[in-house]
Design an enzyme around this catalytic site. Structure first.
Site, PDB file in Angstrom:
ATOM      1  N   ALA A  41       0.745  -1.309   0.068  1.00 27.52           N
ATOM      2  CA  ALA A  41       0.052   0.113  -0.030  1.00 27.52           C
ATOM      3  C   ALA A  41       0.922   1.230   0.009  1.00 27.52           C
ATOM      4  O   ALA A  41       0.660   2.071   0.642  1.00 27.52           O
ATOM      5  CB  ALA A  41      -0.917   0.154   1.146  1.00 27.52           C
ATOM      6  N   LEU A  42       1.971   1.369  -0.839  1.00 28.50           N
ATOM      7  CA  LEU A  42       2.896   2.189  -0.922  1.00 28.50           C
ATOM      8  C   LEU A  42       2.502   3.541  -1.190  1.00 28.50           C
ATOM      9  O   LEU A  42       1.561   3.916  -2.055  1.00 28.50           O
ATOM     10  CB  LEU A  42       4.113   1.860  -1.890  1.00 28.50           C
ATOM     11  CG  LEU A  42       4.637   0.404  -1.708  1.00 28.50           C
ATOM     12  CD1 LEU A  42       5.610   0.107  -2.840  1.00 28.50           C
ATOM     13  CD2 LEU A  42       4.939   0.138  -0.231  1.00 28.50           C
ATOM     14  N   HIS A  56       7.068   5.542   1.432  1.00 27.42           N
ATOM     15  CA  HIS A  56       7.795   4.661   1.124  1.00 27.42           C
ATOM     16  C   HIS A  56       8.728   4.815  -0.108  1.00 27.42           C
ATOM     17  O   HIS A  56       9.841   4.310  -0.228  1.00 27.42           O
ATOM     18  CB  HIS A  56       6.894   3.613   0.675  1.00 27.42           C
ATOM     19  CG  HIS A  56       6.000   2.938   1.653  1.00 27.42           C
ATOM     20  ND1 HIS A  56       4.572   3.186   1.657  1.00 27.42           N
ATOM     21  CD2 HIS A  56       6.291   2.227   2.898  1.00 27.42           C
ATOM     22  CE1 HIS A  56       4.157   2.707   2.749  1.00 27.42           C
ATOM     23  NE2 HIS A  56       5.049   2.044   3.502  1.00 27.42           N
ATOM     24  N   LYS A  79       8.103   8.132  10.838  1.00 25.92           N
ATOM     25  CA  LYS A  79       6.661   8.369  11.445  1.00 25.92           C
ATOM     26  C   LYS A  79       6.495   7.123  12.391  1.00 25.92           C
ATOM     27  O   LYS A  79       6.133   7.434  13.482  1.00 25.92           O
ATOM     28  CB  LYS A  79       5.720   7.936  10.160  1.00 25.92           C
ATOM     29  CG  LYS A  79       4.213   8.294  10.679  1.00 25.92           C
ATOM     30  CD  LYS A  79       3.258   7.990   9.786  1.00 25.92           C
ATOM     31  CE  LYS A  79       2.932   6.543   9.736  1.00 25.92           C
ATOM     32  NZ  LYS A  79       2.121   6.122  10.974  1.00 25.92           N
TER      33      LYS A  79
END
Ligand code: PAF
Length: 300
Positions: free
Chosen positions: A54-55, A59, A171
């Site tokens: 789910a880039l 990323h 994050k």
């Protein structure tokens, strides 16, 4: 391009580029350990970007940072079941293999490792990594077993990929400290490289789970970063820490969030700090609708 064709092209010295002008890059996709080992032989030292897919641009910044170090980049996509609690979103965690592969290829990745659950957790496997210290509080307390799942899968991925360096987004600040602790404690031959958070224009930290925010929630979500930056300034200016953290929690509640924690911590050990002392990090987690938001900022 098939795995074998990509491997053959690489072995022929095309160095990631096809010379017919059709396809500017070649990316190997390994789905079995055998394919992975062959690809690793062909590539030599690599930088590694572990992901759960789910880039997003965060990323891709990890890939770009790894690439800038001058080595081929290997990425992995594996939604790791052992880091999700029984009531968490493993089943509905976003999955988009085709889109992810396109993004990684466009970003110049040389190899993507797409293991199945059996490759990562064969039926006879009996080893789990448990980490104390920086893993114990905050996410560790709210999500029992989470960091054990992360550490175990990351250690396996390091063993499979054998990267020279591995890139993790800040994050998940606590995750970076937990993985760094593990690497030091187990003397793993890999360098952990933390990469700064990528944010939306309004300050929201990029996350694969942001796609689950409704429109009103998406509008409210930047309040987390706003509260953290304001509170970090207050603390650095000498305001009392407990009172500043209390105000931060109140402002999150006013924005419609249910704060889990807002804490001033030692940046590496994650121990809470009653008063400001460098190196410090302000970390927070809050639920907005069904989405758990995480963020952190430096202090001072
Ligand atoms: O940060 C993540 O996406 C995951 O925790 C990681 C490091 C890929 C391990 O599953």
């Amino acid at each position: 391009m098939s795995f074998l064709a990509a491997l053959r092209a690489l072995a022929q010295g095309l160095d990631g580029r096809v010379q017919n002008g059709q396809n500017p890059r070649q990316m190997m996709i390994a789905r079995t350990l055998q394919e992975l080992h062959a690809a690793r032989e062909a590539l030599g030292p690599v930088g590694f970007v572990p992901t759960m897919g789910a880039l997003h641009a965060g990323h891709l910044t990890l890939v770009a940072t790894a690439k800038a170090a001058g080595r081929p980049v290997a990425a992995s996509i594996f939604v790791n079941p052992t880091q999700f609690g029984p009531k968490e979103d493993f089943a509905r965690y976003p999955r988009d293999e085709k889109g992810d592969l396109e993004k990684l290829e466009a970003a110049g990745c040389a190899l993507v490792w797409l293991p199945g659950v059996d490759a990562m957790y064969p039926p006879n496997s009996a080893t789990t990594i448990t980490i104390g210290g920086p893993a114990l509080q905050w996410e560790g307390a709210s999500r029992p077993g989470h960091f054990s799942g992360v550490a175990t899968v990351v250690a396996k991925l390091f063993g499979q990929i054998r990267p020279e360096a591995a890139y993790f987004g800040e994050k998940d600040w606590q995750q970076v400290q937990v993985v760094s602790r593990m690497v030091e404690d187990l003397a793993l031959p890999v360098r952990v490289v933390p990469v700064p958070i990528v944010r939306e224009a309004d300050g929201l930290a990029l996350s694969s789970r942001n796609r689950y925010l409704s429109e009103p929630e998406r509008k409210a979500a930047p309040a987390l970063y706003a509260a953290l930056t304001h509170t970090a300034q207050e603390i650095a200016a000498g305001k009392e820490v407990a009172a500043a953290l209390h105000r931060a929690r109140q402002s999150l509640a006013q924005a419609g969030m249910v704060p889990d924690y807002v804490a001033l911590v030692h940046a590496q050990t994650l121990e809470p700090l009653a008063s400001f002392a460098a190196p410090a990090r302000l970390i927070a987690a809050a639920k907005l609708g069904q989405v758990r938001l995480l963020d952190n900022v430096p202090v001072g």
